[in-house]
Scaffold this active site. Structure first.
Site, short mmCIF file in Angstrom:
data_model
loop_
_atom_site.label_atom_id
_atom_site.label_comp_id
_atom_site.label_asym_id
_atom_site.label_seq_id
_atom_site.Cartn_x
_atom_site.Cartn_y
_atom_site.Cartn_z
N THR A 100 -15.57 -3.55 136.58
CA THR A 100 -15.75 -4.47 137.70
C THR A 100 -15.62 -3.74 139.04
OG1 THR A 100 -13.39 -5.05 137.73
CG2 THR A 100 -14.88 -6.46 136.43
N GLU A 115 -13.36 -9.75 141.91
CA GLU A 115 -13.95 -8.62 141.21
C GLU A 115 -15.23 -9.08 140.50
OE1 GLU A 115 -11.59 -7.31 137.70
OE2 GLU A 115 -10.05 -8.62 138.54
#
Length: 318
Positions: free
Chosen positions: A211, A266
């Site tokens: 991420t 994220e």
């Protein structure tokens, strides 16, 4: 579009203007109704189209305990205002001293002397001057006294998702409740946050879903905690670059499975583990909220849910 930090910076040869004022937080469709009127009247009459906005937000100065969270930062606000076709924006530093101007003093200083406005366009609910005592009727009266025309566009209605008449307050409520489709309708575009990609715990990469973690000081109002379908945009790349805008599964909030306490944004770019985004400023756009954040009893259960989330994001963005 010219960007000025004081009225004194406005060049004398700009000529007479069609002008407006507002915080323009979010630059939503209600703002566009005013701004589109400004630019269209200006073009019809051969005048410059100018907006006056404030930084910081007046409430943050006068009542900091009640200061609203910004929907978008100043730089993003100015970029969005530029897209409306304005010729210039004056960003006035809002201070307690500035707040003491009477409505007439404000109008004379800003529109009569500063911008030589022939037309002032004002929202039906706009307020200005000492104690916010000036309103649209006040502006009409001052226009008669000082020789400028006043136009007040009509009120705009609700979105299909129930966000009441397009206002920054209603928009803020939609975003913080996770109603990003409703926010998108009010904005006329997807809501987004922007920030530098920083190192996190690297758990996503270890699980096979790397991420991009946005820095804590990212710009833009972060929506309610949960998992979203969205897009990760890389403003530093040309718009026609294949990696300029990428589909993403976005997590907002803490990670209860690992007892994290810091709230974060994220984004996992679907099916990509080759991107090195550290240090790059990206924009994350929110399309649809999928679910709440959940605590899982095992890493295997978490990975299974992430896989299901990614499949759902792929369907939504197809």
């Amino acid at each position: 579009m010219h960007r000025w930090t004081t009225l004194d910076d406005v060049p004398a040869d700009l000529g007479p203007t069609v002008a407006t004022l507002g915080n323009f937080d979010g630059v939503h469709r209600g703002h566009h109704a005013v701004l589109d009127t400004v630019t269209s009247v200006a073009r019809d009459r051969g005048l410059a189209a100018v907006a006056v906005t404030f930084d910081p937000h007046p409430v943050a100065v006068l009542h900091p305990e009640r200061a609203p969270q910004e929907i978008c930062g100043l730089q993003r606000r100015l970029d969005l205002l530029e897209e409306t076709g304005l010729d210039g924006v004056v960003v006035v530093e809002f201070t307690r001293e500035y707040a003491q101007l009477t409505p007439e003093d404000f109008v004379v200083q800003t529109f009569v002397r500063g911008l030589r406005a022939q037309v002032v366009v004002i929202g039906h609910d706009s307020r200005f001057g000492l104690h916010n005592s000036g309103d649209a009727d006040t502006m009409r009266e001052l226009g008669r006294v000082h020789g400028f025309e006043v136009i007040v566009p009509g009120t705009l209605g609700e979105t299909d998702h129930g966000v009441r008449a397009w206002s920054s307050t209603a928009l803020r409520e939609a975003i913080t409740s996770g109603d990003v489709p409703g926010a998108a309708e009010a904005l006329g575009r997807l809501h987004s946050v922007s920030g530098e990609v920083v190192h996190g715990h690297h758990r996503g990469r270890e699980l096979g879903f790397p991420t991009a973690n946005l820095a804590a000081d990212s710009e833009g109002l972060v929506p309610a905690d949960g998992v979203y379908a969205g897009w990760l945009t890389r403003p530093g790349l040309p718009a026609d670059h294949p990696d300029h805008r990428l589909p993403a599964a976005v997590s907002v909030g803490t990670n209860p499975t690992f007892d994290d306490v810091e709230r974060s944004v994220e984004a996992y770019v679907l099916d990509r583990d080759d991107l090195d985004l550290y240090g790059e400023t990206v924009r994350v756009e929110f399309v649809q909220r999928l679910r709440d954040n959940l605590r899982f009893t095992s890493v295997e259960e978490l990975m299974e849910q992430i896989g299901a989330d990614v499949d759902r994001v792929r369907e939504l963005l197809a």
